[in-house]
Design a protein around this motif. Structure first.
Motif, PDB file in Angstrom:
ATOM      1  N   TYR A   1      30.440  96.483 -32.732  1.00 20.97           N
ATOM      2  CA  TYR A   1      30.113  96.001 -31.394  1.00 20.97           C
ATOM      3  C   TYR A   1      30.686  96.928 -30.315  1.00 20.97           C
ATOM      4  N   VAL A   2      29.863  97.197 -29.307  1.00 17.76           N
ATOM      5  CA  VAL A   2      30.291  97.963 -28.133  1.00 17.76           C
ATOM      6  C   VAL A   2      30.113  97.059 -26.916  1.00 17.76           C
ATOM      7  N   ASN A   3      31.197  96.748 -26.253  1.00 20.59           N
ATOM      8  CA  ASN A   3      31.154  95.884 -25.071  1.00 20.59           C
ATOM      9  C   ASN A   3      31.465  96.656 -23.808  1.00 20.59           C
ATOM     10  N   VAL A   4      30.885  96.207 -22.703  1.00 23.38           N
ATOM     11  CA  VAL A   4      31.234  96.699 -21.373  1.00 23.38           C
ATOM     12  C   VAL A   4      31.516  95.470 -20.528  1.00 23.38           C
ATOM     13  N   ILE A   5      32.716  95.401 -19.943  1.00 25.89           N
ATOM     14  CA  ILE A   5      33.100  94.207 -19.194  1.00 25.89           C
ATOM     15  C   ILE A   5      33.815  94.593 -17.902  1.00 25.89           C
ATOM     16  N   LEU A   6      33.406  93.967 -16.788  1.00 22.75           N
ATOM     17  CA  LEU A   6      34.119  94.103 -15.513  1.00 22.75           C
ATOM     18  C   LEU A   6      35.232  93.059 -15.515  1.00 22.75           C
ATOM     19  N   TYR A   7      36.341  93.414 -16.120  1.00 27.25           N
ATOM     20  CA  TYR A   7      37.411  92.453 -16.372  1.00 27.25           C
ATOM     21  C   TYR A   7      38.185  92.143 -15.092  1.00 27.25           C
ATOM     22  N   GLY A   8      38.384  90.855 -14.847  1.00 20.54           N
ATOM     23  CA  GLY A   8      39.169  90.414 -13.709  1.00 20.54           C
ATOM     24  C   GLY A   8      38.452  90.517 -12.372  1.00 20.54           C
ATOM     25  N   LYS A   9      37.125  90.665 -12.393  1.00 23.75           N
ATOM     26  CA  LYS A   9      36.356  90.806 -11.155  1.00 23.75           C
ATOM     27  C   LYS A   9      35.225  89.779 -11.112  1.00 23.75           C
ATOM     28  N   THR A  10      34.853  89.400  -9.916  1.00 19.05           N
ATOM     29  CA  THR A  10      33.630  88.627  -9.707  1.00 19.05           C
ATOM     30  C   THR A  10      32.607  89.578  -9.104  1.00 19.05           C
ATOM     31  N   ASN A  11      31.565  89.855  -9.870  1.00 20.35           N
ATOM     32  CA  ASN A  11      30.591  90.856  -9.440  1.00 20.35           C
ATOM     33  C   ASN A  11      29.396  90.796 -10.393  1.00 20.35           C
ATOM     34  N   TYR A  12      28.365  91.536 -10.061  1.00 22.47           N
ATOM     35  CA  TYR A  12      27.315  91.840 -11.008  1.00 22.47           C
ATOM     36  C   TYR A  12      27.812  92.999 -11.888  1.00 22.47           C
ATOM     37  N   LEU A  13      27.309  93.099 -13.105  1.00 26.32           N
ATOM     38  CA  LEU A  13      27.516  94.272 -13.956  1.00 26.32           C
ATOM     39  C   LEU A  13      26.166  94.929 -14.159  1.00 26.32           C
ATOM     40  N   SER A  14      26.050  96.204 -13.766  1.00 24.85           N
ATOM     41  CA  SER A  14      24.785  96.930 -13.887  1.00 24.85           C
ATOM     42  C   SER A  14      24.963  98.138 -14.802  1.00 24.85           C
ATOM     43  N   LEU A  15      24.069  98.273 -15.764  1.00 23.14           N
ATOM     44  CA  LEU A  15      24.059  99.422 -16.673  1.00 23.14           C
ATOM     45  C   LEU A  15      22.610  99.866 -16.831  1.00 23.14           C
ATOM     46  N   CYS A  16      22.321 101.108 -16.464  1.00 20.86           N
ATOM     47  CA  CYS A  16      20.931 101.568 -16.579  1.00 20.86           C
ATOM     48  C   CYS A  16      20.647 102.156 -17.954  1.00 20.86           C
ATOM     49  N   GLU A  17      21.668 102.683 -18.595  1.00 19.96           N
ATOM     50  CA  GLU A  17      21.513 103.090 -19.998  1.00 19.96           C
ATOM     51  C   GLU A  17      22.889 103.225 -20.611  1.00 19.96           C
ATOM     52  N   VAL A  18      23.003 102.764 -21.857  1.00 20.48           N
ATOM     53  CA  VAL A  18      24.213 102.943 -22.649  1.00 20.48           C
ATOM     54  C   VAL A  18      23.804 103.649 -23.937  1.00 20.48           C
ATOM     55  N   GLU A  19      24.384 104.809 -24.160  1.00 20.30           N
ATOM     56  CA  GLU A  19      24.118 105.582 -25.370  1.00 20.30           C
ATOM     57  C   GLU A  19      25.394 105.635 -26.205  1.00 20.30           C
ATOM     58  N   VAL A  20      25.251 105.513 -27.511  1.00 22.22           N
ATOM     59  CA  VAL A  20      26.405 105.488 -28.411  1.00 22.22           C
ATOM     60  C   VAL A  20      26.177 106.513 -29.516  1.00 22.22           C
ATOM     61  N   TYR A  21      27.147 107.390 -29.677  1.00 22.59           N
ATOM     62  CA  TYR A  21      27.039 108.423 -30.699  1.00 22.59           C
ATOM     63  C   TYR A  21      28.235 108.348 -31.635  1.00 22.59           C
ATOM     64  N   GLY A  22      27.973 108.567 -32.894  1.00 17.86           N
ATOM     65  CA  GLY A  22      29.030 108.539 -33.888  1.00 17.86           C
ATOM     66  C   GLY A  22      28.471 108.889 -35.240  1.00 17.86           C
ATOM     67  N   THR A  23      29.117 108.402 -36.252  1.00 23.26           N
ATOM     68  CA  THR A  23      28.660 108.681 -37.610  1.00 23.26           C
ATOM     69  C   THR A  23      28.517 107.378 -38.378  1.00 23.26           C
ATOM     70  N   GLU A  24      27.574 107.357 -39.281  1.00 19.98           N
ATOM     71  CA  GLU A  24      27.247 106.180 -40.071  1.00 19.98           C
ATOM     72  C   GLU A  24      28.049 106.173 -41.370  1.00 19.98           C
ATOM     73  N   ASN A  25      28.304 104.982 -41.901  1.00 23.76           N
ATOM     74  CA  ASN A  25      28.922 104.862 -43.225  1.00 23.76           C
ATOM     75  C   ASN A  25      27.905 105.309 -44.270  1.00 23.76           C
ATOM     76  N   VAL A  26      27.961 106.580 -44.641  1.00 25.17           N
ATOM     77  CA  VAL A  26      26.949 107.145 -45.534  1.00 25.17           C
ATOM     78  C   VAL A  26      27.132 106.690 -46.975  1.00 25.17           C
ATOM     79  N   ALA A  27      28.259 106.055 -47.282  1.00 20.30           N
ATOM     80  CA  ALA A  27      28.460 105.531 -48.638  1.00 20.30           C
ATOM     81  C   ALA A  27      27.399 104.501 -48.994  1.00 20.30           C
ATOM     82  N   LEU A  28      26.896 103.781 -47.979  1.00 24.45           N
ATOM     83  CA  LEU A  28      25.895 102.742 -48.238  1.00 24.45           C
ATOM     84  C   LEU A  28      24.569 103.322 -48.726  1.00 24.45           C
ATOM     85  N   LYS A  29      24.384 104.627 -48.560  1.00 19.69           N
ATOM     86  CA  LYS A  29      23.160 105.286 -49.022  1.00 19.69           C
ATOM     87  C   LYS A  29      23.304 105.826 -50.444  1.00 19.69           C
TER      88      LYS A  29
END
Length: 350
Positions: free
Chosen positions: A123-151
């Motif tokens: 899970y990847v979360n984005v939170i405006l912690y401790g604020k009262t506001n809108y949260l706006s995200l136009c794009e979130v990209e996540v890069y990393g590596t996969e557990n290749v053992a499952l293949k």
């Protein structure tokens, strides 16, 4: 760790604490950073305390980089100051997972990259912690590596009871019952387990989980070996590390610094024992070799216009003798005219 190969966010699903108008959570993982119109292709929560957005990657990944894009029309305060959190827990909607970074520096339409080192999670979360506001995200990209053992596929030197080798790559670290979902060899000299990844990888990390009910001595002291040789059942390949420090139910990560190989072995070298592994996870990227060829050919048609067709024909011809490869142009074909002795002319391309 690894270059940005695949945006893992595109494989996932998203949810958020609330939704303003029609600006839904999935908008942040639609592959579009910007679009025409007010907040086009963005997600926006309602105006609330602690607004959050969560991405479920559907699998466990080693995450190195998160890239966020802000709105292009206004309201960057709805993106600045947000905490990026990564992990496997859904406690507090995932907002209690470890923190990668806090967003800052956003201006309209800006895209900013955040390095997370190597953080593990689904899970990847984005939170405006401790604020009262809108949260706006136009794009979130996540890069990393996969557990290749499952293949991959797994075998071991022997099997105790029904605790087969594949149990260590079933994606489950723990389960109810004695040594549930673990693999265990027989009690023997030099017991070993081997994972065949089916392809050559540059391996950055191996993560091992021990039994939660006892017998951690059957996991401590195992050599992790990685390579392409099957000499001595793969146990002569270069060593990444030796396991240590396991207690009941522990999961420990070992850095292998890009070691190259198809096979990952765990062996209790020089001991008579059972070998027990409740889960083995392997993270890395495909080892890809690049070759550059200089071509020169004759053609009466414009090779630039039909270069895609030429590449397809060449790929089809080579595919009869070579597997698992891809061709691409590094530059557009250039024309060269040559005159023949008889006064004729021939067009070459290179």
């Amino acid at each position: 760790m690894d270059c940005l190969i695949e945006n893992l966010a595109l494989k996932g699903t998203a949810t958020q604490s609330s939704t303003y108008n029609t600006f839904e959570a999935q908008n942040a993982i639609d592959g579009l950073r910007h679009g025409a119109g007010q907040a086009a292709y963005c997600c926006i929560t309602g105006n609330q305390y602690n607004p959050w957005w969560r991405l479920d990657l559907q699998n466990n990944y080693e995450i190195s980089t998160v890239i966020i894009t802000a709105r292009s029309d206004c309201c960057v305060d709805q993106t600045n100051g947000a905490e990026i959190r990564i992990g496997n827990s859904l406690e507090n909607n995932g907002n209690n997972n470890p923190r990668c970074a806090v967003t800052s520096g956003f201006l309209a339409r800006r895209t900013i990259t955040y390095s997370c080192g190597v953080m593990e999670g689904r899970y990847v979360n984005v939170i405006l912690y401790g604020k009262t506001n809108y949260l706006s995200l136009c794009e979130v990209e996540v890069y990393g590596t996969e557990n290749v053992a499952l293949k991959g596929t797994a075998i071991q030197s022997s099997t105790y009871n029904t605790f087969g080798a594949l149990n260590a790559i079933d994606g489950r670290r723990y389960g109810a019952g004695e040594a549930a979902y673990c693999c265990i060899t027989g009690n023997q000299y030099n017991p070993w387990w081997r994972l065949d990844l089916q392809n050559n990888y540059e391996i950055s990390t191996v993560i091992i989980t021990a039994r939660s009910d006892g017998s951690v001595d059957q996991t401590n002291g195992a050599e992790i070996r990685i390579g392409n040789s099957l000499e001595n059942n793969g146990n002569n390949n270069p060593r990444c590390n030796v396991t240590s420090g396991f207690q009941l139910g522990y999961t420990i990560s070992y850095s292998c610094h890009g070691m190259e190989g198809r096979y990952v072995n765990a062996i209790m070298a020089g001991r008579t024992s059972h070998l027990t592994l409740c889960e083995v996870e392997v993270y890395g990227k495909r080892h890809i070799k690049k070759y550059f060829l200089r071509l020169k050919f004759s053609s009466s048609v414009d090779a630039v216009a039909v270069r895609g067709k030429i590449l397809h024909q060449l790929q089809s011809a080579l595919g009869l003798i070579i597997s698992d490869f891809k061709l691409s142009w590094t530059q557009i074909p250039k024309k060269e005219k040559q005159e023949h002795l008889d006064g004729g002319e021939c067009t070459h391309w290179f």
